[in-house]
Design a protein around this motif. Structure first.
Motif: not given
Length: 406
Positions: A122-125, A131-136, A229-232, A390-399
Motif C-alpha cells: 500500500i502506498i497511499g490514496h 495506490c499500490l505497487r509490487n516489484a514491477t 509517502f504520507h498524504m495528498y 500496512e494501512a491507509v485511511v481513505y474516503m469512499n468515492s465514485i471516482v
C-alpha cells in the motif's frame, strides 16, 4: 429521469449525490439514465465534493493489510497476506463518539484483479483511489466501486522506488509520482558522487509516463531523498525525507549515511515542482530523528501528529499545525500535547473526525482514539499474528480509475 422518478430532476440529483458509493452502484441497474449519470464527470465531481465536505454523507474507510500465520499441523506455520476493508459512517454529524463500522475481508472472486492486489504494498490514496505497487507494477484501486487498474508499462529501467498519488486541479486529472534514486559514480581515488533523484509522472487520463525536471531536489552540496509517502492534500503530495550529502570521500563514508537533517518534501501537482520544509524545531534540537511523526490534514491545515518527548516522564503525544501555509512555507505551531490514558499508542494513521484519530496499537490492532475524552475503541479486525502491517485511511468515492478525469 424526471418521468421515471416523478420528482424534480434537480432534487433527484441532489439526493443521489449524497448517497454512499455502494448504493449508487446498485442503482446503476435501476434505469439507463441513472447508469449514464454515474459516469457523468459533473455528477462525479458533485458527489466527491459532498463526500469531502458534508458530514451528513461522509464515509471513511481503512484498507488494512497484515500477515496471518495458519496452523499447518507441523512445526512450521504458513504465512498468508490478508486484506480487509473497514468502512465507517459519520452520519450523525452531531459530535457523538459512537463508531459504526463494517469489516469486509477482500477475497478471491470478489474483486477483478484480486491477485495483483494480494501481492502489492500500500502506498497511499487520493479521493478514494488507493495506490499500490509490487516489484514491477503500479496499481490503482477504488474499492468503493470495485475498480482495479494496472497502469501502463513503466518505461524507465530503474526499479520502482518512492511513489505518491494526487490530484492536479489545473488539468483536472489524477497523477502518480515516481522518484527513483540517482546513479552513483565512483572515481579511481575512491571518491563517490551521487546524482540527483529522477522523477517520472503518470497521468491517469492519458495512461502514460513522462519524465520531469528535479533541480529542486538538490543544493550545491546536498540532495533531498524520499522515505515514505504520507498524504495528498489541497493540490500537494507530501513525503517525509532527509537531506543528505551528494559527495563522499570513500565507500565507508557513504555507508555511514551522513544525514544532514530530516525534512518534509512536497510536490505541487499542478506546477510539478518539488519543495522542502523543515519539521518542528524540537526534532532538530533533541537530535532524535526517529520520532513517530505522521503528516495529516487537521481542520483544513497540514499537521503533524506524533510523539512529544520531554514534557513528562510518561509517553506523550502532540499535534503541530503549519501556520501561514500555502503548500510551500510556514511555521509549526503546537496545538496541544497529552499523555495517553493507555500505553498502547504506536502508529498514527489519520484523523478522521476533528477529534478522533485512528491508530495502530502496540498490540497490532486498529484503535479509534478520541483526543478530547481520551476514550478509545478497538475496531473489529483480528488475526494480527505478525508485526507486519500496512494501512491507509481513505474516503469512499465514485471516482473511476479507468481513465475519466474526475
Amino acid at each position: 429521469m424526471t418521468e421515471f422518478c416523478k420528482i424534480p430532476e434537480a432534487m433527484g440529483l441532489q439526493i443521489l449525490s449524497r448517497l454512499p458509493p455502494k448504493s449508487l452502484m446498485r442503482f446503476k441497474c435501476v434505469h439507463k439514465s441513472w447508469h449514464t449519470l454515474m459516469k457523468d464527470p459533473n455528477f462525479v465531481a458533485k458527489h466527491l465534493s459532498n463526500s469531502m465536505h458534508d458530514n451528513f454523507c461522509r464515509t471513511t474507510g481503512v484498507l488494512f493489510k497484515r500477515e496471518n500465520f495458519k496452523d499447518t499441523g507441523t512445526a512450521e506455520r504458513q504465512s498468508e497476506s490478508l486484506l480487509s476493508l473497514i468502512n465507517f459512517c459519520n452520519a450523525n454529524g452531531d459530535g457523538e463518539h459512537d463508531i459504526h463500522c463494517l469489516v469486509e475481508d477482500v477475497t478471491k472472486g470478489q474483486f477483478s484483479g484480486f491477485e495483483v492486489l494480494e501481492s502489492a504494498w500500500i502506498i497511499g490514496h487520493c479521493h478514494g483511489i488507493i495506490c499500490l505497487r509490487n516489484a514491477t507494477k503500479i496499481i490503482l484501486w477504488n474499492p468503493a466501486i470495485r475498480e482495479v487498474k494496472v497502469t501502463s508499462p513503466y518505461v524507465p529501467d530503474e526499479n520502482l522506488s518512492d511513489l505518491g498519488i494526487g490530484y492536479d486541479p489545473k488539468s483536472d486529472t489524477y497523477k502518480v509520482v515516481h522518484i527513483s534514486y540517482g546513479t552513483q559514480e565512483e572515481y579511481g581515488d575512491g571518491h563517490i558522487l551521487i546524482d540527483r533523484p529522477k522523477t517520472e509522472v503518470y497521468t491517469l487520463g492519458t495512461d502514460s509516463w513522462r519524465q520531469i525536471m528535479t533541480g529542486c531536489l538538490e543544493t550545491e552540496t546536498t540532495h533531498f531523498w524520499f522515505q515514505d509517502f504520507h498524504m495528498y492534500f489541497n493540490g500537494f503530495c507530501y513525503w517525509n525525507g532527509r537531506e543528505q550529502l551528494k559527495e563522499y570521500q570513500n565507500f565507508y563514508d557513504l555507508q555511514e549515511e551522513h544525514h544532514i537533517r530530516p525534512v518534509i518534501i512536497s510536490f505541487d501537482m499542478g506546477d510539478e515542482v518539488f519543495h522542502n520544509m523543515l519539521l518542528p524545531d524540537f526534532v532538530y534540537e533533541t537530535y532524535m530523528w526517529s520520532y513517530v511523526l505522521r503528516l495529516m490534514a487537521w481542520n483544513e491545515s497540514v499537521a503533524i501528529f506524533g510523539l512529544d518527548h520531554g514534557i513528562t516522564s510518561h509517553e506523550s503525544w502532540g499535534l503541530w499545525v503549519m501556520d501561514d501555509f500555502g503548500g510551500v512555507t510556514g511555521s509549526w505551531i503546537k496545538q496541544f500535547s497529552f499523555v495517553s490514558a493507555v500505553g498502547f499508542l504506536d502508529t498514527p494513521l489519520q484523523i478522521w473526525k476533528s477529534d478522533e484519530i485512528l491508530i495502530v496499537s502496540k498490540e497490532r490492532r486498529v484503535v479509534s482514539y478520541n483526543l478530547d475524552t481520551e476514550q478509545y475503541k478497538y475496531l473489529p479486525i483480528h488475526s494480527m499474528d505478525s508485526d507486519y502491517f500496512e494501512a491507509v485511511v481513505y474516503m469512499n468515492s465514485i471516482v473511476s480509475v479507468n481513465g475519466s478525469k474526475t
